[in-house]
Motif scaffolding. Structure first.
Motif, PDB file in Angstrom:
ATOM      1  N   HIS A 718       0.827  -1.222   0.000  1.00 34.67           N
ATOM      2  CA  HIS A 718       0.000   0.000   0.000  1.00 34.67           C
ATOM      3  C   HIS A 718       0.855   1.264   0.000  1.00 34.67           C
ATOM      4  O   HIS A 718       0.635   2.181  -0.821  1.00 34.67           O
ATOM      5  N   ILE A 719       1.830   1.330   0.872  1.00 36.42           N
ATOM      6  CA  ILE A 719       2.610   2.579   0.984  1.00 36.42           C
ATOM      7  C   ILE A 719       3.649   2.715  -0.128  1.00 36.42           C
ATOM      8  O   ILE A 719       4.193   3.806  -0.339  1.00 36.42           O
ATOM      9  N   SER A 720       3.930   1.612  -0.837  1.00 38.77           N
ATOM     10  CA  SER A 720       4.909   1.693  -1.924  1.00 38.77           C
ATOM     11  C   SER A 720       4.423   2.584  -3.056  1.00 38.77           C
ATOM     12  O   SER A 720       5.241   3.079  -3.849  1.00 38.77           O
ATOM     13  N   GLN A 721       3.114   2.767  -3.148  1.00 38.18           N
ATOM     14  CA  GLN A 721       2.582   3.603  -4.227  1.00 38.18           C
ATOM     15  C   GLN A 721       2.911   5.086  -4.043  1.00 38.18           C
ATOM     16  O   GLN A 721       2.699   5.882  -4.944  1.00 38.18           O
ATOM     17  N   PHE A 722       3.469   5.445  -2.872  1.00 33.84           N
ATOM     18  CA  PHE A 722       3.739   6.848  -2.572  1.00 33.84           C
ATOM     19  C   PHE A 722       5.238   7.149  -2.465  1.00 33.84           C
ATOM     20  O   PHE A 722       5.619   8.265  -2.092  1.00 33.84           O
ATOM     21  N   SER A 723       6.088   6.195  -2.819  1.00 36.95           N
ATOM     22  CA  SER A 723       7.539   6.380  -2.702  1.00 36.95           C
ATOM     23  C   SER A 723       8.217   5.991  -4.008  1.00 36.95           C
ATOM     24  O   SER A 723       8.008   4.880  -4.513  1.00 36.95           O
ATOM     25  N   ASP A 724       9.029   6.887  -4.543  1.00 42.93           N
ATOM     26  CA  ASP A 724       9.752   6.649  -5.791  1.00 42.93           C
ATOM     27  C   ASP A 724      10.970   5.768  -5.500  1.00 42.93           C
ATOM     28  O   ASP A 724      11.859   6.165  -4.723  1.00 42.93           O
TER      29      ASP A 724
END
Length: 785
Positions: A718-724
């Motif tokens: 889930h949180i990977s979608q917000f980190s490059d």
């Protein structure tokens, strides 16, 4: 005859070799040729064709043309011009040709008497012969012959010629004639008179210019410039003037109120040059007592001092046995010293000179001592409402009691409250009262303060200033009770409810500055009862600040009036608005909890609910924390958790991360670590970007401790979608990769790689974020892999 035919005939004559010009129109062939002899065009073509012919040939041609067209201006003008050019080459001045030239002009004027250029050419030629009378007659005849509309051309040349001659009387007569029809030419006439040193006539012309309201200066000078010029001439050449010089200069000084310092000096110089030394000194005295600007005052005063110093120097250098004692022209005085001394024959000359010298030196010393007061008077004449200058004047004269009282009286009579400038009128009243206080006259001092308090000043600040000074002066001399009585007299006046309609004096009871002074007096010299009454009255009048409310409540608390102190807080929170209420609410709630602790829980909760409902979001975090801490100590645990839950949703975004951390810590402390999962999930839903990733990593680590591998992996996804992945500032991708290596399998690791590539692709298509770029530049990460 047309031009082509005429030109052809001229060529034929030249071809035949005629030694003399043949008559072109002697035997006209056609009617057209017969008519052409009466046209300028035909004759002008002939003249142009023979422009290289000998002088005699062209003159003969002009003469023959005049027989047919004698009224042609162009022919006459060029005829005379060629005659003058030929005459200019003659070497003998007394040749008969010069007399013949005059006859040519006279002959031309028979037909050309209405042409100003012919007259001007004639006059210029006559002037070159130095025939002054004849030239003047030519100009006069021109003025008689020409229409009035062309006279200006003649007059201009006439005046220029006569100004170069030595006949001054004739020039004055001519100028006087011209300025009667053209008054604006007076300025040029003035320049002529000055150049000839005719100072009397020049002064008369200047007087005429000053009296002529319609006069326009060709050089752009003003009437003041001419007045200054007139005074300068009078001062330099005072003798034998046909005007009342002194009266004229005094009139100019009265008429021009600004920049008249030089006019005063010129008038004094006039008296000095004429030997009227007492009048000169009186003039300087009048000047320093009447000029309106500091610039003029400086000019006049310096000239006055120089005058006195020059007289003293002359007296010191005077030697009765010196035969050359009269030759003293290098000073501003141009007359003999004996006119100044007026020695008495019955006394010794040396004694008289010594006495006179001592008198002059004393007078100079007195003048220099008077300079500050004279300068002050000058500034006050410029602005009589200048309070600062009145105070300076008072300081200058306060040693002389009579002058000091006179100055105070004048200042208070002249300066109007609404027109006071560069200071406050109340300062003059205070200085007046302090003057008597320094003399020990307390009765008069208090009377002046009381009288000043009745004045309607421009604003309330002046009233407050006067009352404050009155009280402080009494305190300094130990009159404590009197100071309390005075300030009560100012504060406990009749109160008016309509504040917008009050005058400045009626606003005195609402002055916070005076009330604070009164509180200081009551704290130091009063008792609890009087101090409490003062605070109570201030609250009733709403003349308070949050700090005063806190002090009032503290006073009541120190004297065991607890409920009264809380009522003061209640009144205070009704008077102010945010952000002034911030400190007041904190102190109020803190005091209330310290006093009652867990005894009045519902009342405390009502206080917290009231403040939370009113407080802006950027300042409510502290009140939520205080509320939660109170519930933890004296209330219910579930109420505390509920308050922390409300806090994370109601604080500003910049405070949310800290609020969630506190909320998680409290839940873990009281309910256990497993109960923090919903709080983490709520945080992930409500936080953004960096805060979201940090909270997600904490939740995933918590799930790993519980052995919930799938739940931890779901959090990572889930949180990977917000980190490059290309930057990975928080180590999310590295942490996830290590997680898969320890807890995953081949399929989950492939899924990890697939998600990584898809996220990179997503961020590659997004526009760059300037904030992130700026952060990376500041951290030195830009350009690093």
């Amino acid at each position: 005859m047309n031009a082509q035919l005429l030109h052809y005939k001229l060529e034929q004559l030249e071809v035949k070799g005629s030694s003399k010009f043949e008559v072109v129109f002697a035997a006209p062939d056609t009617q057209q040729e017969q008519y052409s002899r009466f046209t300028l065009r035909a004759w002008w073509i002939v003249l142009q064709a023979h422009r290289d012919k000998p002088y005699a040939t062209r003159i003969d041609l002009y003469e023959r043309a005049f027989k047919y067209i004698p009224n042609c201006y162009k022919l006459w003008f060029n005829y005379l011009k060629e005659q003058l050019e030929d005459l200019g080459g003659r070497s003998t001045f007394l040749s008969n040709k010069f007399e013949e030239m005059i006859s040519y002009f006279e002959r031309a004027l028979v037909y050309m008497h209405k042409m100003p250029n012919i007259w001007l050419m004639y006059a210029e030629y006559s002037a070159s012969l130095q025939k002054y009378t004849h030239t003047r007659n030519v100009y006069d005849r021109a003025l008689q012959s020409l229409p009035v509309t062309q006279h200006h051309r003649i007059w201009k040349a006439y005046c220029q010629w006569i100004s170069k001659t030595e006949s001054i009387k004739t020039a004055i007569s001519i100028y006087n004639r011209y300025i009667k029809i053209n008054p604006d030419y007076k300025e040029e006439y003035l320049d002529y008179l000055v150049s000839k040193q005719l100072w009397g006539n020049a002064c008369q012309i200047l007087v005429d210019i000053l009296n002529d309201d319609q006069f326009n200066s060709s050089s752009g000078k003003t009437k003041y410039d001419f007045m200054k010029y007139l005074c300068e001439i009078i001062a330099r050449h005072p003798n034998d003037l046909p005007i009342d010089a002194a009266s004229i200069m005094k009139f100019g000084i009265k008429k021009y109120s600004d920049e008249i310092g030089q006019l005063w000096i010129k008038l004094a110089d006039y008296y000095i040059k004429t030997g009227q030394f007492e009048q000169a000194r009186d003039t300087f005295e009048d000047a320093v007592n009447n000029v309106l600007t500091v610039k003029d005052f400086s000019l006049v005063f310096n000239a006055y001092v120089k005058y006195e110093e020059t007289i003293i120097q002359m007296l010191e250098d005077f030697d009765e046995n010196d035969e050359n004692h009269d030759d003293i022209d290098d000073t501003i005085l141009s007359t003999k010293l004996d006119q100044l001394l007026k020695l008495k024959p019955s006394q010794d000359d040396e004694v008289q000179i010594e006495d006179e010298l001592l008198l002059k030196m004393d007078r100079l010393d007195e003048l220099l001592e008077r300079r500050p007061i004279l300068l002050n008077s000058c500034i006050l004449r410029q602005n009589k409402y200048n309070v600062e200058e009145w105070l300076k004047r008072i300081e200058l004269v306060k040693r002389d009691e009579r002058m000091a009282l006179k100055t105070f009286t004048e200042a208070l009579e002249i300066v109007e409250p609404n027109l006071a400038d560069n200071g406050k009128l109340s300062d003059i009243w205070i200085a007046y009262a302090k003057y008597y206080r320094d003399k020990g006259d307390w009765k008069t001092c208090n009377q002046i303060f009381y009288k000043g308090s009745k004045i309607e000043f421009k604003n309330i600040e002046e009233h407050v200033n006067l009352w404050s000074q009155w009280v402080e002066i009494l305190l300094l001399d130990g009159f404590v009770n009197d100071s309390l009585s005075v300030i009560k007299q100012g504060l406990f006046k009749k109160y008016i409810k309509k504040l917008d309609k009050m005058t400045p004096s009626e606003m005195v009871p609402y002055s916070l500055q005076l009330w604070q002074l009164y509180l200081d007096l009551e704290r130091n010299f009063g008792n609890f009862k009087s101090l409490r009454a003062a605070y109570k009255r201030m609250v009733e009048l709403k003349v308070v600040t949050p700090f005063i409310i806190i002090n009032y409540a503290q006073l009541l608390e120190d004297n065991a009036f607890y409920e009264e102190s809380f009522k003061v807080f209640e009144a205070g929170v009704q008077l102010f608005d945010w952000p002034a209420l911030y400190d007041l609410w904190i102190v109020y709630i803190t005091k209330f909890i310290q006093r009652y602790r867990g005894q009045k829980i519902e009342r405390t909760r009502n206080l917290f609910e009231t403040v939370i409902e009113q407080v802006p979001k950027d300042k409510n975090r502290i009140f939520y924390l205080m509320y939660g801490e109170f519930e933890e100590q004296y209330g219910l645990l579930n109420h505390a958790i509920e308050i922390y839950d409300r806090m994370v949703f109601n604080v500003e975004y910049q405070d949310k991360m800290e609020a969630y951390n506190i909320y998680i810590a409290k839940v873990a402390l009281y309910l256990g670590i497993t109960k923090t999962r919903p709080v983490f999930e709520s945080a992930i839903e409500n936080l953004q970007e960096a805060e979201l990733i940090q909270m997600g990593l904490r939740l995933a680590q918590l799930e790993r401790k519980f052995g919930e591998i799938d739940r931890a992996r779901a959090v990572y996804i889930h949180i990977s979608q917000f980190s490059d992945p290309r930057f990975d500032d928080f180590g999310l991708w590295k942490t996830w990769e290590n997680f898969e290596l320890h807890h995953g399998n081949e399929d989950t690791y492939k899924e990890f790689r697939r998600i990584s590539k898809s996220v990179v692709a997503k961020f590659s298509l997004m526009p760059p974020d300037p904030k992130k770029i700026k952060e990376r530049v500041e951290k030195g990460q830009l350009g690093q892999q």
